[in-house]
Scaffold this motif. Structure first.
Motif, PDB file in Angstrom:
ATOM      1  N   MET A   1       0.840  -1.201   0.000  1.00  0.00           N
ATOM      2  CA  MET A   1       0.000   0.000   0.000  1.00  0.00           C
ATOM      3  C   MET A   1       0.867   1.239   0.000  1.00  0.00           C
ATOM      4  N   ASN A   2       0.616   2.184  -0.878  1.00  0.00           N
ATOM      5  CA  ASN A   2       1.337   3.444  -0.923  1.00  0.00           C
ATOM      6  C   ASN A   2       0.941   4.292   0.274  1.00  0.00           C
ATOM      7  N   ASP A   3       1.953   4.749   1.073  1.00  0.00           N
ATOM      8  CA  ASP A   3       1.650   5.509   2.283  1.00  0.00           C
ATOM      9  C   ASP A   3       1.016   6.862   1.987  1.00  0.00           C
ATOM     10  N   MET A   4       1.089   7.352   0.765  1.00  0.00           N
ATOM     11  CA  MET A   4       0.617   8.691   0.452  1.00  0.00           C
ATOM     12  C   MET A   4      -0.743   8.706  -0.231  1.00  0.00           C
ATOM     13  N   VAL A   5      -1.288   7.537  -0.513  1.00  0.00           N
ATOM     14  CA  VAL A   5      -2.549   7.469  -1.242  1.00  0.00           C
ATOM     15  C   VAL A   5      -3.657   6.988  -0.318  1.00  0.00           C
ATOM     16  N   ILE A   6      -4.722   7.762  -0.222  1.00  0.00           N
ATOM     17  CA  ILE A   6      -5.880   7.379   0.591  1.00  0.00           C
ATOM     18  C   ILE A   6      -6.872   6.668  -0.314  1.00  0.00           C
ATOM     19  N   PRO A   7      -7.155   5.378  -0.085  1.00  0.00           N
ATOM     20  CA  PRO A   7      -8.043   4.635  -0.976  1.00  0.00           C
ATOM     21  C   PRO A   7      -9.461   5.162  -0.946  1.00  0.00           C
ATOM     22  N   ALA A   8     -10.109   5.060  -2.094  1.00  0.00           N
ATOM     23  CA  ALA A   8     -11.506   5.486  -2.188  1.00  0.00           C
ATOM     24  C   ALA A   8     -12.367   4.662  -1.238  1.00  0.00           C
ATOM     25  N   GLY A   9     -13.247   5.316  -0.545  1.00  0.00           N
ATOM     26  CA  GLY A   9     -14.138   4.626   0.384  1.00  0.00           C
ATOM     27  C   GLY A   9     -13.728   4.764   1.828  1.00  0.00           C
ATOM     28  N   LEU A  10     -12.430   4.999   2.088  1.00  0.00           N
ATOM     29  CA  LEU A  10     -11.979   5.097   3.471  1.00  0.00           C
ATOM     30  C   LEU A  10     -12.545   6.343   4.142  1.00  0.00           C
ATOM     31  N   GLY A  11     -12.541   7.454   3.417  1.00  0.00           N
ATOM     32  CA  GLY A  11     -13.093   8.686   3.975  1.00  0.00           C
ATOM     33  C   GLY A  11     -14.567   8.546   4.296  1.00  0.00           C
ATOM     34  N   THR A  12     -15.306   7.873   3.411  1.00  0.00           N
ATOM     35  CA  THR A  12     -16.736   7.650   3.642  1.00  0.00           C
ATOM     36  C   THR A  12     -16.969   6.824   4.894  1.00  0.00           C
ATOM     37  N   LEU A  13     -16.163   5.766   5.042  1.00  0.00           N
ATOM     38  CA  LEU A  13     -16.306   4.898   6.215  1.00  0.00           C
ATOM     39  C   LEU A  13     -15.993   5.654   7.502  1.00  0.00           C
ATOM     40  N   LEU A  14     -14.898   6.421   7.501  1.00  0.00           N
ATOM     41  CA  LEU A  14     -14.524   7.159   8.709  1.00  0.00           C
ATOM     42  C   LEU A  14     -15.584   8.204   9.057  1.00  0.00           C
ATOM     43  N   ALA A  15     -16.169   8.842   8.034  1.00  0.00           N
ATOM     44  CA  ALA A  15     -17.229   9.815   8.277  1.00  0.00           C
ATOM     45  C   ALA A  15     -18.457   9.137   8.882  1.00  0.00           C
ATOM     46  N   ALA A  16     -18.769   7.931   8.390  1.00  0.00           N
ATOM     47  CA  ALA A  16     -19.914   7.186   8.923  1.00  0.00           C
ATOM     48  C   ALA A  16     -19.683   6.809  10.383  1.00  0.00           C
ATOM     49  N   ILE A  17     -18.457   6.384  10.709  1.00  0.00           N
ATOM     50  CA  ILE A  17     -18.133   6.026  12.098  1.00  0.00           C
ATOM     51  C   ILE A  17     -18.246   7.258  12.993  1.00  0.00           C
ATOM     52  N   ALA A  18     -17.742   8.390  12.502  1.00  0.00           N
ATOM     53  CA  ALA A  18     -17.842   9.632  13.270  1.00  0.00           C
ATOM     54  C   ALA A  18     -19.306  10.004  13.495  1.00  0.00           C
ATOM     55  N   GLY A  19     -20.137   9.809  12.468  1.00  0.00           N
ATOM     56  CA  GLY A  19     -21.563  10.107  12.608  1.00  0.00           C
ATOM     57  C   GLY A  19     -22.231   9.239  13.655  1.00  0.00           C
ATOM     58  N   ILE A  20     -21.879   7.951  13.660  1.00  0.00           N
ATOM     59  CA  ILE A  20     -22.441   7.031  14.653  1.00  0.00           C
ATOM     60  C   ILE A  20     -22.024   7.446  16.063  1.00  0.00           C
ATOM     61  N   LEU A  21     -20.770   7.848  16.214  1.00  0.00           N
ATOM     62  CA  LEU A  21     -20.290   8.257  17.531  1.00  0.00           C
ATOM     63  C   LEU A  21     -20.930   9.566  17.988  1.00  0.00           C
ATOM     64  N   VAL A  22     -21.196  10.461  17.038  1.00  0.00           N
ATOM     65  CA  VAL A  22     -21.896  11.702  17.390  1.00  0.00           C
ATOM     66  C   VAL A  22     -23.294  11.381  17.930  1.00  0.00           C
ATOM     67  N   VAL A  23     -23.990  10.479  17.238  1.00  0.00           N
ATOM     68  CA  VAL A  23     -25.327  10.070  17.690  1.00  0.00           C
ATOM     69  C   VAL A  23     -25.242   9.413  19.071  1.00  0.00           C
ATOM     70  N   ALA A  24     -24.250   8.509  19.246  1.00  0.00           N
ATOM     71  CA  ALA A  24     -24.090   7.826  20.530  1.00  0.00           C
ATOM     72  C   ALA A  24     -23.780   8.824  21.645  1.00  0.00           C
ATOM     73  N   SER A  25     -22.924   9.804  21.343  1.00  0.00           N
ATOM     74  CA  SER A  25     -22.570  10.812  22.344  1.00  0.00           C
ATOM     75  C   SER A  25     -23.789  11.647  22.730  1.00  0.00           C
ATOM     76  N   THR A  26     -24.609  11.973  21.743  1.00  0.00           N
ATOM     77  CA  THR A  26     -25.821  12.757  22.008  1.00  0.00           C
ATOM     78  C   THR A  26     -26.788  11.980  22.902  1.00  0.00           C
ATOM     79  N   ILE A  27     -26.975  10.704  22.576  1.00  0.00           N
ATOM     80  CA  ILE A  27     -27.854   9.858  23.385  1.00  0.00           C
ATOM     81  C   ILE A  27     -27.323   9.741  24.813  1.00  0.00           C
ATOM     82  N   GLY A  28     -26.007   9.517  24.930  1.00  0.00           N
ATOM     83  CA  GLY A  28     -25.399   9.406  26.251  1.00  0.00           C
ATOM     84  C   GLY A  28     -25.553  10.685  27.058  1.00  0.00           C
ATOM     85  N   PHE A  29     -25.399  11.833  26.400  1.00  0.00           N
ATOM     86  CA  PHE A  29     -25.553  13.121  27.080  1.00  0.00           C
ATOM     87  C   PHE A  29     -26.982  13.316  27.585  1.00  0.00           C
ATOM     88  N   VAL A  30     -27.959  13.000  26.730  1.00  0.00           N
ATOM     89  CA  VAL A  30     -29.364  13.144  27.106  1.00  0.00           C
ATOM     90  C   VAL A  30     -29.714  12.219  28.267  1.00  0.00           C
TER      91      VAL A  30
END
Length: 318
Positions: free
Chosen positions: A1-30
């Protein structure tokens, strides 16, 4: 794997994980504001501790994945070092074991990860179970202390197998040569980690919701048949939904996710048996709400090497 190339789809996955954690954090706060304003509800407080730790772990994993092969290898080398330290701290040792322990930490572990960084399959696949396993008892025997020799050596060997050999097969996924999937192997790591960790979380959730019959109450009281079935089934569906980021078809992704979830479950059960044998609840206290590194890696221990070799056999040309 080239250390300088970000594969397609990785950004989408990380954004989805961040979204899930935002929802979880909101629920936990409430939940905390409504049912535990003073921190008196232990379940809610533990939930929020776990969510905060998940944020930290997700950020570290995201940085490593974006950093390419070097970042991933360094992250898992550190994880192996920390897990090995937790495991060996529970093993009674004698002065005669010091050379063997030094060899494990400062020679065997780094050499294993150097072989993986160099993509040297011929060595990282046999270095620990052949060379290290034969060398360790020799080093221990040279010190001339035979008291509990077999137990002492075998415990160190098992720690090395669990914490270094098995865990190192996660970054080893980057070494596979899969036609049509070049430069995207980091997504295989993401697939494995997401499925195995979600399986753990979903087994816990299903167990809390509908769990009645315990699977192994003396080993892991929180694991129930209903939680196991619901969690594994849910993780299998998640794996099928992640087929787009892998070289697998929808059915193949579902079957591999099922395999990962099942192996993660039995791996967790084995590590629970070791904890019970040592009379502890968690391997450590480094990760808030989760315990130690091994508590987060226990489901990866059995699933990573099997997943690696299945993918290598059926999809890789190397």
């Amino acid at each position: 794997m080239n250390d300088m190339v970000i594969p397609a789809g990785l950004g989408t996955l990380l954004a989805a994980i961040a979204g899930i954690l935002v929802v979880a954090s909101t629920i936990g706060f409430v939940l905390a504001r409504r049912y535990s304003p003073g921190g008196e509800n232990e379940v809610i407080e533990n939930l929020n501790q776990r969510i905060r730790s998940w944020w930290l772990m997700a950020i570290l994993m995201g940085i490593a994945l974006l950093g390419g092969r070097t970042g991933v290898v360094l992250l898992f080398a550190f994880a192996s070092f920390s897990a090995l330290r937790e495991f060996l701290s529970l093993i009674p040792s004698r002065r005669a074991d010091h050379w063997a322990l030094a060899l494990v930490f400062f020679v065997v572990l780094p050499v294993q990860y150097v072989f993986i960084w160099q993509q040297y399959y011929g060595m990282y696949s046999i270095f620990i179970p052949v060379y290290a396993f034969l060398l360790l008892p020799v080093v221990a025997a040279i010190r001339g202390d035979s008291h509990g020799f077999l137990d002492r050596v075998s415990e160190v060997q098992w720690a090395l197998m669990v914490c270094v050999f098995c865990v190192s097969h996660v970054p080893a996924l980057l070494t596979l040569d899969i036609p049509g999937f070049e430069g995207r192997n980091v997504l295989l790591i993401a697939f494995l980690i997401v499925v195995v960790q979600l399986s753990d979380v979903l087994q816990y959730v299903w167990g809390k919701l509908i769990g009645r019959r315990k699977i192994a109450p003396r080993l892991s009281p929180s694991k129930t048949i209903e939680g196991f079935v619901g969690g594994v089934a849910s993780a299998t569906l998640v794996g099928a939904g992640l087929a787009w980021m892998t070289p697998f078809t929808l059915l193949q992704a579902a079957l591999l996710a099922l395999m990962i979830a099942l192996l993660g479950f039995v791996g967790g059960l084995v590590m629970s048996a070791i904890k019970r044998d040592r009379g502890i609840k968690d391997w450590g206290h480094l990760i808030e709400g989760h315990g130690g590194f091994i508590d987060r890696l226990d489901s990866v221990i059995f699933s990573a090497p099997i997943f690696f070799h299945v993918v290598r056999y059926f999809w890789s040309v190397a």
